[in-house]
Design an enzyme around this catalytic site. Sequence first.
Site, PDB file in Angstrom:
ATOM      1  N   PHE A 175       1.211  -1.165  -0.361  1.00 13.99           N
ATOM      2  CA  PHE A 175       0.069  -0.222  -0.131  1.00 13.99           C
ATOM      3  C   PHE A 175       1.320   1.092   0.131  1.00 13.99           C
ATOM      4  O   PHE A 175       1.918   0.880   0.732  1.00 13.99           O
ATOM      5  CB  PHE A 175      -0.838  -0.238   1.325  1.00 13.99           C
ATOM      6  CG  PHE A 175      -2.529  -0.354   0.897  1.00 13.99           C
ATOM      7  CD1 PHE A 175      -3.113  -1.529   0.523  1.00 13.99           C
ATOM      8  CD2 PHE A 175      -2.907   1.266   1.313  1.00 13.99           C
ATOM      9  CE1 PHE A 175      -4.407  -1.608   0.352  1.00 13.99           C
ATOM     10  CE2 PHE A 175      -4.825   1.225   1.217  1.00 13.99           C
ATOM     11  CZ  PHE A 175      -5.056  -0.513   0.164  1.00 13.99           C
ATOM     12  N   GLN A 230      -7.903  15.233   2.982  1.00 11.77           N
ATOM     13  CA  GLN A 230      -6.869  14.354   2.299  1.00 11.77           C
ATOM     14  C   GLN A 230      -8.160  13.781   0.685  1.00 11.77           C
ATOM     15  O   GLN A 230      -9.060  14.077   0.715  1.00 11.77           O
ATOM     16  CB  GLN A 230      -6.408  12.561   2.665  1.00 11.77           C
ATOM     17  CG  GLN A 230      -5.701  12.306   1.413  1.00 11.77           C
ATOM     18  CD  GLN A 230      -5.168  10.682   2.632  1.00 11.77           C
ATOM     19  OE1 GLN A 230      -6.342  10.078   2.336  1.00 11.77           O
ATOM     20  NE2 GLN A 230      -4.129  10.792   2.617  1.00 11.77           N
ATOM     21  N   HIS A 284      -8.185  11.406  -2.114  1.00 11.49           N
ATOM     22  CA  HIS A 284      -7.295  10.098  -2.942  1.00 11.49           C
ATOM     23  C   HIS A 284      -6.905  10.573  -4.130  1.00 11.49           C
ATOM     24  O   HIS A 284      -8.291  11.363  -4.467  1.00 11.49           O
ATOM     25  CB  HIS A 284      -8.183   9.399  -2.451  1.00 11.49           C
ATOM     26  CG  HIS A 284      -7.893   6.881  -2.582  1.00 11.49           C
ATOM     27  ND1 HIS A 284      -7.668   7.159  -3.711  1.00 11.49           N
ATOM     28  CD2 HIS A 284      -7.251   6.637  -1.393  1.00 11.49           C
ATOM     29  CE1 HIS A 284      -7.486   6.215  -3.617  1.00 11.49           C
ATOM     30  NE2 HIS A 284      -7.081   5.442  -2.001  1.00 11.49           N
ATOM     31  N   LEU A 317     -14.276   5.847  -4.791  1.00 12.86           N
ATOM     32  CA  LEU A 317     -12.910   5.398  -4.528  1.00 12.86           C
ATOM     33  C   LEU A 317     -12.921   4.162  -5.169  1.00 12.86           C
ATOM     34  O   LEU A 317     -14.066   2.949  -5.028  1.00 12.86           O
ATOM     35  CB  LEU A 317     -13.523   5.097  -2.399  1.00 12.86           C
ATOM     36  CG  LEU A 317     -12.111   4.877  -2.893  1.00 12.86           C
ATOM     37  CD1 LEU A 317     -11.113   6.099  -2.395  1.00 12.86           C
ATOM     38  CD2 LEU A 317     -11.625   4.639  -1.369  1.00 12.86           C
ATOM     39  N   GLU A 341      -6.467   2.098  -3.284  1.00 11.46           N
ATOM     40  CA  GLU A 341      -5.353   2.365  -3.481  1.00 11.46           C
ATOM     41  C   GLU A 341      -4.504   0.697  -3.537  1.00 11.46           C
ATOM     42  O   GLU A 341      -3.526   0.240  -4.295  1.00 11.46           O
ATOM     43  CB  GLU A 341      -5.218   2.504  -2.655  1.00 11.46           C
ATOM     44  CG  GLU A 341      -2.855   2.936  -2.406  1.00 11.46           C
ATOM     45  CD  GLU A 341      -3.031   3.506  -1.315  1.00 11.46           C
ATOM     46  OE1 GLU A 341      -1.639   3.529  -0.739  1.00 11.46           O
ATOM     47  OE2 GLU A 341      -4.173   4.689  -0.858  1.00 11.46           O
ATOM     48  N   ARG A 349      -0.573   9.323  -0.137  1.00 14.57           N
ATOM     49  CA  ARG A 349      -1.604  10.007  -0.686  1.00 14.57           C
ATOM     50  C   ARG A 349      -1.377  11.499  -1.513  1.00 14.57           C
ATOM     51  O   ARG A 349      -2.428  11.751  -2.807  1.00 14.57           O
ATOM     52  CB  ARG A 349      -3.013   9.489  -0.541  1.00 14.57           C
ATOM     53  CG  ARG A 349      -3.310   8.004  -0.645  1.00 14.57           C
ATOM     54  CD  ARG A 349      -5.161   7.924   1.062  1.00 14.57           C
ATOM     55  NE  ARG A 349      -4.929   6.338   0.685  1.00 14.57           N
ATOM     56  CZ  ARG A 349      -5.759   5.689   1.457  1.00 14.57           C
ATOM     57  NH1 ARG A 349      -6.525   6.666   2.342  1.00 14.57           N
ATOM     58  NH2 ARG A 349      -5.976   4.527   0.888  1.00 14.57           N
ATOM     59  N   HIS A 394     -11.742  12.559   0.387  1.00 16.84           N
ATOM     60  CA  HIS A 394     -11.808  11.390   0.457  1.00 16.84           C
ATOM     61  C   HIS A 394     -11.336  11.141   2.602  1.00 16.84           C
ATOM     62  O   HIS A 394     -12.491  10.402   3.594  1.00 16.84           O
ATOM     63  CB  HIS A 394     -10.049  10.698   0.166  1.00 16.84           C
ATOM     64  CG  HIS A 394     -10.400   9.263   1.242  1.00 16.84           C
ATOM     65  ND1 HIS A 394     -11.462   8.671   0.890  1.00 16.84           N
ATOM     66  CD2 HIS A 394      -9.671   8.280   1.408  1.00 16.84           C
ATOM     67  CE1 HIS A 394     -11.453   7.282   0.937  1.00 16.84           C
ATOM     68  NE2 HIS A 394      -9.705   7.200   2.009  1.00 16.84           N
ATOM     69  N   ARG A 443      -3.141  11.421   5.554  1.00 18.87           N
ATOM     70  CA  ARG A 443      -2.952   9.695   6.493  1.00 18.87           C
ATOM     71  C   ARG A 443      -2.496   8.922   5.010  1.00 18.87           C
ATOM     72  O   ARG A 443      -2.550   8.826   3.513  1.00 18.87           O
ATOM     73  CB  ARG A 443      -4.355   9.848   7.264  1.00 18.87           C
ATOM     74  CG  ARG A 443      -4.900   8.443   6.829  1.00 18.87           C
ATOM     75  CD  ARG A 443      -5.944   8.135   7.425  1.00 18.87           C
ATOM     76  NE  ARG A 443      -7.124   7.649   6.035  1.00 18.87           N
ATOM     77  CZ  ARG A 443      -7.283   7.051   5.271  1.00 18.87           C
ATOM     78  NH1 ARG A 443      -6.918   5.639   5.441  1.00 18.87           N
ATOM     79  NH2 ARG A 443      -7.904   7.246   4.258  1.00 18.87           N
TER      80      ARG A 443
END
Length: 597
Positions: free
Chosen positions: A117, A237, A239, A249, A252, A283, A370, A412
């Site tokens: 990730f 954030q 994404h 979404l 990831e 991100r 996000h 994050r």
Amino acid sequence: MVQHHQHEVVIVGAGGAGLMAALYASRSADTAVLSKLYPTRSHTGAAQGGIGAALGNLEEDHADWHTFDTVKGSDYLGDQDAIEYMCTQAVPVVYELEHMGLPFSRNPDGTIAQRRFGGHTNNETKKPVMRSCYAADRTGHMILQTLYQQCIKNKVNFYDEFHVLDLLMRDGVVNGVVAVELATGDLHVFHAKSVVFATGGHGRVWEVTSNAYAYTGDGVAIAMRRGLPAQDLEFFQFHPTGIFKMGILITEGVRGEGGILVNDQGERFMERYAPTVKDLASRDVVSRSIFLEVKEGRGINGGRYVHLDMRPETVNKYAELDGRTGPDGKPLIVTGEQLLSKVPDIVDFARTYLGVDPIKELMPIQPTAHYAMGGIPTNFHTQVLADAKGAVVPGFFAAGEVACVSVHGANRLGTNSLLDLVVFGKEAGIKAAEYAKGADYKPLDEDPTAFTREQLDRLLAGKGGEKIVTIAEEMKMKMMDDVGVFRTAEGMHSAAEKMRELRSRYLNVSVDDHGRRFNTDLLNAWELGCLLDVALVTAVSAEARPESRGAHAREDFPQRDDANWLKHSLAWLDGDQVKLDYKPVTITKHQPMERVY
């Protein structure tokens, strides 16, 4: 009609954090959960890719590495004592979820499967590490179902479709909440010794978002209306991979399985921005890279999006170029069937919403609003803080996205949201129950529903010509344009003034439904007020920070400024004015350095 209830611990919100808190609080205290949704419809269920924990099932990994990646990913704004606690607790809490019955995907030897990730690395080789534990691409859904079943088993009291509108306090001590029951329109007072807020984020402030319709910043707004601060709201954030125009979404995990981002020229452009980890950079880095590609004319057909390529031939080609191998050390070769088994929902989303088969075709994606790094300030025991000196609000706890611990700082990392929910949800439940056992029920005010009725009556009595949907659309477009991925002082100042204008116009909204039962028109209007409050504080807090850090990227101040701005913001809302204060970041052993990917 007002009804009264009494429970030792009252938890507001039934997502992952709320249910984890309820499970642990209910082991020693009379516990109630209030949710404006049916619990298994909570937004945790939308989380796809996984939960981060350094299990080391497929390759070497350590909690210390996870800690450093989280600190680095936060652009050094995360509080390192809280981060160390979360990453150390990650391994036992994942095994705890497994023992509760959570159906993780498995390796051939039966251990929990893990995948790569963004931002998670082997700290020695600097290459991506397999740290994300997952249940196909519906990990959040499985966590939600598992915890809800455990709460039912533990006889937690659930009040489903009870929308909390106010926090009750007496002499600075929290002693309950007020909620409206959707089915009847009746107000309910919940008298409590301790209250836990786990109400989620506020992504509906922006035009393109992955967030559920119910994610309207209720918890932060309610707390601010009771004179409490919000922390770090300037950090939100985006994404990198939301479905073009829709914002839904695309996990990831697709890139964790080897998918890559390409521009209009068919170029894997992340090699230019993050030459080591490429498509698995954090991100904020990937989102900005996509915007830069679009800005420089390399969006698909000149548009405001790029492609995500997860076709097996592409995955295999770049796996060989990147030197990626399977658990057996041999070159990684995947088939369409294998990718389908690992991200089945994503394949279904692409087919349903785009008419694209991602095993054979490219997916159009763009960054989508996000996740809130900011929220109600807490320490890592989840106690809510009232000021920059760390004064605790007695009886008040917060966990999950509504809270700012701060483990995410300015950005994050993927998989750390679900981890945050279960680690700090558990802590909130334990601490709230401990507090309740040592406390008495504080007397309620003579009329505890007065402020709630004032808010609802004003909306019901509105005779103005303003429409909820119009104000909401103007708010979302302005915030997307000026307080989005890239920001300037002029744009943020303009956004703050626009939010003040919209809040003034909001006083003249009228609702069409004046009934009592399931009056979603009225509650949508109330939620819009929450979003406007959060949007104003976000814009003002962002304008006041003259640097770029994590998700807060300013074109007029492109560099990070540790000398002056390595600190958390605290914001109090007073009418149309926002008062700002700051407090230091907790640093234990990782001194700020340049982030290199």
